[in-house]
Design an enzyme around this catalytic site. Structure first.
Site, PDB file in Angstrom:
ATOM      1  N   ASP A  82      32.927 -18.300 -27.764  1.00  0.00           N
ATOM      2  CA  ASP A  82      32.991 -18.868 -29.113  1.00  0.00           C
ATOM      3  C   ASP A  82      33.863 -20.130 -29.080  1.00  0.00           C
ATOM      4  O   ASP A  82      34.977 -20.106 -28.557  1.00  0.00           O
ATOM      5  CB  ASP A  82      33.607 -17.811 -30.044  1.00  0.00           C
ATOM      6  CG  ASP A  82      33.490 -18.187 -31.505  1.00  0.00           C
ATOM      7  OD1 ASP A  82      32.616 -19.001 -31.836  1.00  0.00           O
ATOM      8  OD2 ASP A  82      34.264 -17.640 -32.314  1.00  0.00           O
ATOM      9  N   HIS A  83      33.383 -21.223 -29.636  1.00  0.00           N
ATOM     10  CA  HIS A  83      34.147 -22.471 -29.739  1.00  0.00           C
ATOM     11  C   HIS A  83      34.781 -22.930 -28.423  1.00  0.00           C
ATOM     12  O   HIS A  83      35.999 -23.145 -28.361  1.00  0.00           O
ATOM     13  CB  HIS A  83      35.240 -22.367 -30.812  1.00  0.00           C
ATOM     14  CG  HIS A  83      34.689 -22.287 -32.196  1.00  0.00           C
ATOM     15  ND1 HIS A  83      34.159 -23.371 -32.852  1.00  0.00           N
ATOM     16  CD2 HIS A  83      34.547 -21.238 -33.031  1.00  0.00           C
ATOM     17  CE1 HIS A  83      33.726 -22.990 -34.042  1.00  0.00           C
ATOM     18  NE2 HIS A  83      33.939 -21.699 -34.175  1.00  0.00           N
ATOM     19  N   GLY A 212      31.698 -18.532 -39.776  1.00  0.00           N
ATOM     20  CA  GLY A 212      32.482 -18.253 -40.980  1.00  0.00           C
ATOM     21  C   GLY A 212      31.651 -17.617 -42.071  1.00  0.00           C
ATOM     22  O   GLY A 212      31.754 -17.975 -43.237  1.00  0.00           O
TER      23      GLY A 212
HETATM   24 ZN   LIG Z   1      33.346 -20.373 -35.601  1.00  0.00          ZN
END
Ligand SMILES: [Zn+2]
Length: 246
Positions: A82-83, A212
């Site tokens: 993630d990211h 999100g």
């Molecule tokens: Zn995110």
């Protein structure tokens, strides 16, 4: 049962008109809870590792825990970074056996984001790993990713098309009003469904990612605060909005 990429999951999701959940994992208990629920729901599953999780538990521990979950439950699971903030971390995760990585170049100008994403795509694809990128900026805080509401920008639909074509990326995170963290909306929750529809029409059957997007059920906020938690006013994306987006 195996560690799989998200390719097949996304294809089935488009055919079945549903979304696939990606959940952040930091330790064994979180993984156990999520896979138990996925098994009950017979749901496809992406488990993802953020910068904070990498710091807390060496990614190799997390991969081994996810492998244990696969062996225990018989589920197919996609293990996703993630990211990822640069090429090196993406490469490391590809080399460590992750089946999917995200390169988040959303803080860079358009051309730089394209160049960085392309580099990750070329490396990951050569190893059979899929790549998610991000265009547009989400508000909120998630580990090392912090964006003030005033700095958030929604994804431009035409740029999204150009970005996907030029990078060869497998999925794209777009910004339409969701945000990281447990405090997503001050007033009424709103998402730019029109923008989502425009991008979907321009990129038919292409997997779009909404970061999100967790819901935060009110009764759980109350329960948490009742026993000493301090998250008054925490608000997520209402479930009916998530269904509409899917
Ligand atoms: Zn995110």
């Amino acid at each position: 049962m195996a560690l799989v990429t998200s390719q097949e999951m996304f294809k089935k999701a488009y055919e079945g008109k549903y979304a696939v959940g990606a959940f952040n994992v930091n330790n064994m208990e979180i993984i156990q809870g999520i896979v138990e629920a996925a098994k009950q729901e017979n749901a496809p599953l992406i488990l993802q590792v953020s910068a904070g999780a990498r710091k807390y538990a060496n990614p190799i521990y997390l991969r081994k825990l996810v492998e244990a979950a696969i062996e225990d439950t018989g589920l197919d699971i996609c293990l996703h970074l993630d990211h990822g903030e640069d090429f090196e971390i993406c490469k490391q995760c590809v080399d460590d056996g992750f089946t999917s990585v995200m390169i988040d170049g959303s803080k860079y100008p358009f051309e730089e984001n394209i160049a960085l994403t392309k580099r990750v795509v070329e490396y990951a694809h050569s190893k059979g790993v899929v790549v998610e990128a991000e265009l547009g900026k989400l508000a909120g805080v998630e580990d090392a990713v912090k964006v003030k509401t005033k700095d958030a920008t929604y994804t431009d639909p035409d740029e999204a098309v150009e970005f996907v074509e030029r990078t060869g990326v497998d999925s794209l995170a777009i910004a339409i009003g969701t945000s990281h963290g447990a405090y997503k909306f001050k007033g009424d929750p709103t998402l730019d469904f029109e923008r989502l529809e425009t991008i979907t029409n321009l990129l038919p059957d292409f997997p779009l990612v909404l970061h999100g997007s967790s819901s935060v059920p009110k009764e759980f906020v109350e329960l948490c605060n009742k026993y000493g938690g301090q998250i008054p006013g925490a608000a997520g994306v209402p479930e009916e909005m998530l269904r509409r987006a899917a």
